[in-house]
Design a protein around this motif. Structure first.
Motif, mmCIF file in Angstrom:
data_model
loop_
_atom_site.group_PDB
_atom_site.id
_atom_site.type_symbol
_atom_site.label_atom_id
_atom_site.label_comp_id
_atom_site.label_asym_id
_atom_site.label_seq_id
_atom_site.Cartn_x
_atom_site.Cartn_y
_atom_site.Cartn_z
ATOM 1 N N GLY A 264 3.588 -17.297 92.080
ATOM 2 C CA GLY A 264 3.174 -15.624 92.388
ATOM 3 C C GLY A 264 2.916 -15.516 93.644
ATOM 4 O O GLY A 264 3.045 -14.521 94.155
ATOM 5 N N VAL A 265 3.220 -16.701 94.717
ATOM 6 C CA VAL A 265 3.138 -16.919 96.017
ATOM 7 C C VAL A 265 4.586 -15.896 96.648
ATOM 8 O O VAL A 265 5.408 -16.770 96.818
ATOM 9 N N LYS A 266 3.822 -15.535 97.620
ATOM 10 C CA LYS A 266 5.483 -14.221 98.347
ATOM 11 C C LYS A 266 6.471 -15.166 98.692
ATOM 12 O O LYS A 266 4.843 -16.441 99.936
ATOM 13 N N THR A 267 7.405 -15.374 99.156
ATOM 14 C CA THR A 267 8.648 -16.091 99.193
ATOM 15 C C THR A 267 9.742 -15.252 100.444
ATOM 16 O O THR A 267 9.204 -14.296 99.676
ATOM 17 N N THR A 268 9.998 -15.825 101.515
ATOM 18 C CA THR A 268 11.331 -15.015 102.086
ATOM 19 C C THR A 268 11.948 -14.176 100.785
ATOM 20 O O THR A 268 12.255 -13.082 100.485
ATOM 21 N N GLU A 269 12.267 -15.649 99.553
ATOM 22 C CA GLU A 269 12.776 -14.441 98.938
ATOM 23 C C GLU A 269 12.662 -13.841 98.492
ATOM 24 O O GLU A 269 13.652 -12.869 97.673
ATOM 25 N N SER A 270 11.117 -13.828 97.506
ATOM 26 C CA SER A 270 10.226 -12.295 96.806
ATOM 27 C C SER A 270 10.088 -11.396 97.410
ATOM 28 O O SER A 270 10.705 -10.367 96.140
ATOM 29 N N ASP A 271 9.966 -12.102 98.639
ATOM 30 C CA ASP A 271 9.946 -10.258 100.031
ATOM 31 C C ASP A 271 11.258 -9.644 100.006
ATOM 32 O O ASP A 271 11.430 -8.383 99.717
ATOM 33 N N SER A 272 12.395 -10.445 99.608
ATOM 34 C CA SER A 272 13.072 -9.754 99.904
ATOM 35 C C SER A 272 13.374 -9.148 98.682
ATOM 36 O O SER A 272 14.228 -7.720 98.698
ATOM 37 N N LYS A 273 13.372 -9.302 96.992
ATOM 38 C CA LYS A 273 13.779 -8.764 95.723
ATOM 39 C C LYS A 273 13.197 -7.085 95.733
ATOM 40 O O LYS A 273 13.151 -6.199 95.897
ATOM 41 N N VAL A 274 11.534 -7.693 96.317
ATOM 42 C CA VAL A 274 10.777 -6.153 96.359
ATOM 43 C C VAL A 274 11.421 -5.171 97.433
ATOM 44 O O VAL A 274 11.610 -3.778 96.617
ATOM 45 N N THR A 275 11.533 -5.826 98.066
ATOM 46 C CA THR A 275 12.247 -4.395 99.254
ATOM 47 C C THR A 275 13.404 -4.258 98.733
ATOM 48 O O THR A 275 13.665 -2.942 98.727
ATOM 49 N N GLU A 276 14.727 -4.508 98.573
ATOM 50 C CA GLU A 276 15.795 -3.689 97.894
ATOM 51 C C GLU A 276 14.979 -3.338 96.552
ATOM 52 O O GLU A 276 15.927 -2.656 96.876
#
Length: 287
Positions: free
Chosen positions: A246-258
């Motif tokens: 569950g640690v934030k990554t570039t990919e996961s943060d992009s999904k949250v933003t979208e």
């Protein structure tokens, strides 16, 4: 004999020192009061004149929120692109991207005393600390735990970090108007950025029974109270740092933003508009 000579020499030096005229340093003009400093520094940090700030403020630490707010308001100009803080003003609301971390959060809250806003809402991302908390969930904090240290320069550690209740109520109502739900509880605020590997720290967080972790909420609540500014917050869960997956990554943060940022921002805006349109006051605490 030598001692007598030494004493006489010392006395002569003292007498000569008395006769030397002390150099007078001229009094220079400058920023001598907090009011003078913040009046000068808020425009310096943002590039925005004091008369171009709205009476209601949204704080964020992501440029995407600034861009969206501008687009939704006929491409209102983004000011301060070459400054530490960027901002946009529309409909008596100013959104400010102040950066990241509790020291900068305290700074922006101090600077905002220059315009004495009627309400400040922090729209931040946070890490969910409970197994039942999912990415994309909204958390409406009823209090924050002051683990960052910055707020200790404003109030004693024993003073709880609390939001303005009426402001949190307005946010709650707005969330319901969007047919959404939210979690509530406490948020632990820390100055540590890379701790996801630290097992001892994670055990400590479990004992605190906090709902979320971030780097600004407790600071904003405390400095808001110290500066007599009503503050509130709505947090968006962007990661689950208690588990490696569950640690934030570039990919996961992009999904949250979208997937979630637009709704997060719309709720913040509509919450303030609810106060503006109904003429409600949120200053319920005795400062």
């Amino acid at each position: 004999m030598n001692e007598e000579i030494t004493i006489k020499k010392d006395e002569e030096i003292v007498e000569k020192a008395k006769k030397v005229k002390e150099v007078q340093t001229p009094i220079r003009k400058g920023l001598k009061t907090k009011e003078a400093i913040v009046d000068n520094w808020l425009p310096r940090y943002t590039g925005r004149p004091l008369n171009q700030f709205g009476e209601y403020i949204i704080l964020t630490n992501f440029s995407k929120y600034i861009q969206l707010f501008s687009q939704w308001n006929n491409d209102a100009p983004v000011m301060g692109l070459d400054k530490p803080m960027q901002s946009v003003t529309a409909d008596n609301i100013t959104i400010i991207n102040f950066g990241m971390g509790s020291p900068v959060a305290a700074t922006v809250m101090d600077l905002l005393t220059a315009i004495k806003p009627k309400a400040v809402v922090f729209l931040g991302k946070c890490g969910g600390l409970k197994k039942t908390t999912n990415v994309g969930d909204l958390i409406l904090p009823i209090a924050a735990i002051r683990g960052e240290g910055t707020s200790n320069d404003y109030l004693p550690p024993e003073v709880p970090a609390l939001p303005a209740f009426a402001l949190q109520k307005a946010i709650s109502t707005t969330i319901r108007d969007f047919s959404l739900d939210y979690r509530t509880g406490t948020c632990y605020t820390t100055n540590r950025r890379v701790w996801e590997h630290d097992k001892e720290f994670k055990q400590y967080l479990k004992k605190l029974r906090a709902m979320a972790i971030d780097m600004e909420t407790a600071t904003i609540f405390t400095t808001g109270f110290a500066n007599k500014i009503p503050t509130g917050a709505l947090l968006l869960v962007s990661d689950q740092p208690m588990i490696p997956e569950g640690v934030k990554t570039t990919e996961s943060d992009s999904k949250v933003t979208e997937g979630y940022v637009e709704t997060h921002l719309k709720i913040g805006i509509e919450s303030l508009k609810q106060l503006i349109n109904k003429g409600l006051t949120v200053k319920h605490l005795i400062f």
